[in-house]
Write a protein that holds these residues in place. Structure first.
Motif, PDB file in Angstrom:
ATOM      1  N   GLN A   1       0.838  -1.195   0.000  1.00  0.00           N
ATOM      2  CA  GLN A   1       0.000   0.000   0.000  1.00  0.00           C
ATOM      3  C   GLN A   1       0.869   1.240   0.000  1.00  0.00           C
ATOM      4  O   GLN A   1       2.001   1.212   0.490  1.00  0.00           O
ATOM      5  CB  GLN A   1      -0.866   0.064   1.259  1.00  0.00           C
ATOM      6  N   SER A   2       0.315   2.327  -0.471  1.00  0.00           N
ATOM      7  CA  SER A   2       0.996   3.602  -0.306  1.00  0.00           C
ATOM      8  C   SER A   2       0.776   4.086   1.126  1.00  0.00           C
ATOM      9  O   SER A   2      -0.168   3.652   1.803  1.00  0.00           O
ATOM     10  CB  SER A   2       0.451   4.638  -1.292  1.00  0.00           C
ATOM     11  N   VAL A   3       1.648   4.953   1.565  1.00  0.00           N
ATOM     12  CA  VAL A   3       1.498   5.552   2.889  1.00  0.00           C
ATOM     13  C   VAL A   3       0.165   6.300   2.958  1.00  0.00           C
ATOM     14  O   VAL A   3      -0.542   6.223   3.970  1.00  0.00           O
ATOM     15  CB  VAL A   3       2.694   6.481   3.184  1.00  0.00           C
ATOM     16  N   ASN A   4      -0.181   7.004   1.890  1.00  0.00           N
ATOM     17  CA  ASN A   4      -1.442   7.755   1.877  1.00  0.00           C
ATOM     18  C   ASN A   4      -2.650   6.834   1.997  1.00  0.00           C
ATOM     19  O   ASN A   4      -3.602   7.145   2.720  1.00  0.00           O
ATOM     20  CB  ASN A   4      -1.553   8.596   0.602  1.00  0.00           C
ATOM     21  N   ALA A   5      -2.630   5.705   1.307  1.00  0.00           N
ATOM     22  CA  ALA A   5      -3.763   4.771   1.362  1.00  0.00           C
ATOM     23  C   ALA A   5      -3.914   4.190   2.760  1.00  0.00           C
ATOM     24  O   ALA A   5      -5.027   4.095   3.295  1.00  0.00           O
ATOM     25  CB  ALA A   5      -3.595   3.665   0.333  1.00  0.00           C
ATOM     26  N   LEU A   6      -2.799   3.803   3.377  1.00  0.00           N
ATOM     27  CA  LEU A   6      -2.864   3.245   4.719  1.00  0.00           C
ATOM     28  C   LEU A   6      -3.303   4.315   5.723  1.00  0.00           C
ATOM     29  O   LEU A   6      -4.119   4.044   6.606  1.00  0.00           O
ATOM     30  CB  LEU A   6      -1.519   2.639   5.124  1.00  0.00           C
ATOM     31  N   ALA A   7      -2.803   5.521   5.584  1.00  0.00           N
ATOM     32  CA  ALA A   7      -3.215   6.606   6.475  1.00  0.00           C
ATOM     33  C   ALA A   7      -4.712   6.883   6.327  1.00  0.00           C
ATOM     34  O   ALA A   7      -5.396   7.142   7.321  1.00  0.00           O
ATOM     35  CB  ALA A   7      -2.407   7.866   6.193  1.00  0.00           C
ATOM     36  N   ALA A   8      -5.226   6.805   5.114  1.00  0.00           N
ATOM     37  CA  ALA A   8      -6.661   7.026   4.892  1.00  0.00           C
ATOM     38  C   ALA A   8      -7.482   5.946   5.589  1.00  0.00           C
ATOM     39  O   ALA A   8      -8.528   6.248   6.180  1.00  0.00           O
ATOM     40  CB  ALA A   8      -6.972   7.064   3.400  1.00  0.00           C
ATOM     41  N   GLU A   9      -7.027   4.692   5.539  1.00  0.00           N
ATOM     42  CA  GLU A   9      -7.723   3.608   6.244  1.00  0.00           C
ATOM     43  C   GLU A   9      -7.760   3.871   7.746  1.00  0.00           C
ATOM     44  O   GLU A   9      -8.800   3.698   8.398  1.00  0.00           O
ATOM     45  CB  GLU A   9      -7.029   2.264   5.990  1.00  0.00           C
ATOM     46  N   ILE A  10      -6.622   4.252   8.282  1.00  0.00           N
ATOM     47  CA  ILE A  10      -6.532   4.526   9.721  1.00  0.00           C
ATOM     48  C   ILE A  10      -7.409   5.713  10.076  1.00  0.00           C
ATOM     49  O   ILE A  10      -8.121   5.691  11.093  1.00  0.00           O
ATOM     50  CB  ILE A  10      -5.061   4.760  10.130  1.00  0.00           C
ATOM     51  N   ASP A  11      -7.396   6.722   9.235  1.00  0.00           N
ATOM     52  CA  ASP A  11      -8.205   7.914   9.469  1.00  0.00           C
ATOM     53  C   ASP A  11      -9.686   7.568   9.510  1.00  0.00           C
ATOM     54  O   ASP A  11     -10.415   8.030  10.384  1.00  0.00           O
ATOM     55  CB  ASP A  11      -7.926   8.947   8.381  1.00  0.00           C
ATOM     56  N   GLU A  12     -10.143   6.730   8.592  1.00  0.00           N
ATOM     57  CA  GLU A  12     -11.551   6.332   8.553  1.00  0.00           C
ATOM     58  C   GLU A  12     -11.953   5.532   9.782  1.00  0.00           C
ATOM     59  O   GLU A  12     -13.075   5.647  10.268  1.00  0.00           O
ATOM     60  CB  GLU A  12     -11.832   5.515   7.299  1.00  0.00           C
ATOM     61  N   ALA A  13     -11.026   4.714  10.288  1.00  0.00           N
ATOM     62  CA  ALA A  13     -11.340   3.813  11.403  1.00  0.00           C
ATOM     63  C   ALA A  13     -11.201   4.473  12.779  1.00  0.00           C
ATOM     64  O   ALA A  13     -11.731   3.958  13.762  1.00  0.00           O
ATOM     65  CB  ALA A  13     -10.434   2.587  11.344  1.00  0.00           C
ATOM     66  N   ARG A  14     -10.538   5.612  12.859  1.00  0.00           N
ATOM     67  CA  ARG A  14     -10.179   6.163  14.179  1.00  0.00           C
ATOM     68  C   ARG A  14     -11.322   6.815  14.918  1.00  0.00           C
ATOM     69  O   ARG A  14     -11.284   6.941  16.138  1.00  0.00           O
ATOM     70  CB  ARG A  14      -9.031   7.148  14.056  1.00  0.00           C
ATOM     71  N   GLY A  15     -12.340   7.259  14.235  1.00  0.00           N
ATOM     72  CA  GLY A  15     -13.404   7.976  14.917  1.00  0.00           C
ATOM     73  C   GLY A  15     -12.922   9.338  15.357  1.00  0.00           C
ATOM     74  O   GLY A  15     -11.903   9.836  14.885  1.00  0.00           O
ATOM     75  N   LEU A  16     -13.629   9.932  16.271  1.00  0.00           N
ATOM     76  CA  LEU A  16     -13.284  11.279  16.724  1.00  0.00           C
ATOM     77  C   LEU A  16     -12.565  11.301  18.063  1.00  0.00           C
ATOM     78  O   LEU A  16     -12.281  12.365  18.598  1.00  0.00           O
ATOM     79  CB  LEU A  16     -14.556  12.129  16.813  1.00  0.00           C
ATOM     80  N   SER A  17     -12.256  10.128  18.605  1.00  0.00           N
ATOM     81  CA  SER A  17     -11.679  10.076  19.945  1.00  0.00           C
ATOM     82  C   SER A  17     -10.190  10.392  19.984  1.00  0.00           C
ATOM     83  O   SER A  17      -9.650  10.672  21.058  1.00  0.00           O
ATOM     84  CB  SER A  17     -11.926   8.707  20.573  1.00  0.00           C
ATOM     85  N   SER A  18      -9.507  10.359  18.835  1.00  0.00           N
ATOM     86  CA  SER A  18      -8.081  10.657  18.825  1.00  0.00           C
ATOM     87  C   SER A  18      -7.701  11.323  17.514  1.00  0.00           C
ATOM     88  O   SER A  18      -8.400  11.207  16.510  1.00  0.00           O
ATOM     89  CB  SER A  18      -7.260   9.375  19.017  1.00  0.00           C
ATOM     90  N   GLY A  19      -6.565  11.986  17.538  1.00  0.00           N
ATOM     91  CA  GLY A  19      -6.034  12.599  16.326  1.00  0.00           C
ATOM     92  C   GLY A  19      -5.403  11.551  15.425  1.00  0.00           C
ATOM     93  O   GLY A  19      -5.124  10.419  15.843  1.00  0.00           O
ATOM     94  N   LEU A  20      -5.145  11.937  14.197  1.00  0.00           N
ATOM     95  CA  LEU A  20      -4.572  11.005  13.232  1.00  0.00           C
ATOM     96  C   LEU A  20      -3.172  10.559  13.632  1.00  0.00           C
ATOM     97  O   LEU A  20      -2.840   9.379  13.521  1.00  0.00           O
ATOM     98  CB  LEU A  20      -4.561  11.612  11.832  1.00  0.00           C
ATOM     99  N   ALA A  21      -2.349  11.471  14.121  1.00  0.00           N
ATOM    100  CA  ALA A  21      -0.987  11.084  14.529  1.00  0.00           C
ATOM    101  C   ALA A  21      -1.030  10.037  15.643  1.00  0.00           C
ATOM    102  O   ALA A  21      -0.291   9.046  15.605  1.00  0.00           O
ATOM    103  CB  ALA A  21      -0.188  12.307  14.971  1.00  0.00           C
ATOM    104  N   THR A  22      -1.894  10.238  16.614  1.00  0.00           N
ATOM    105  CA  THR A  22      -2.039   9.260  17.697  1.00  0.00           C
ATOM    106  C   THR A  22      -2.536   7.938  17.146  1.00  0.00           C
ATOM    107  O   THR A  22      -2.031   6.869  17.530  1.00  0.00           O
ATOM    108  CB  THR A  22      -3.007   9.784  18.769  1.00  0.00           C
TER     109      THR A  22
END
Length: 76
Positions: free
Chosen positions: A38-59
């Motif tokens: 995967q690209s870094v962007n694609a994996l980050a997008a997956e994590i971003d979608e799954a994280r909800g609003l309880s934490s920031g993307l970096a966390t």
């Protein structure tokens, strides 16, 4: 360890974003993305979608990296 977070640019679903991550987390994140084909962007997008609003993307990325490294250790 005096490694400070650095801003990293990402594109998530067509929108520019950035996260502040320490070099060791960024390096492991890139390695995990490459191992998954995967690209870094694609994996980050997956994590971003799954994280909800309880934490920031970096966390969320740091926790994802930790989870992946633990899973790799347990698989050995």
């Amino acid at each position: 360890m005096t490694d400070r977070p650095k801003k990293r640019s990402l594109t998530l679903r067509g929108h520019r974003s950035s996260v502040s991550l320490e070099d060791p987390f960024w390096e492991e994140f890139c390695a995990i993305a490459a191992a998954r084909g995967q690209s870094v962007n694609a994996l980050a997008a997956e994590i971003d979608e799954a994280r909800g609003l309880s934490s920031g993307l970096a966390t969320a990325i740091r926790l994802f990296v930790l989870k992946e490294l633990r899973a790799q250790r347990e698989a050995r």
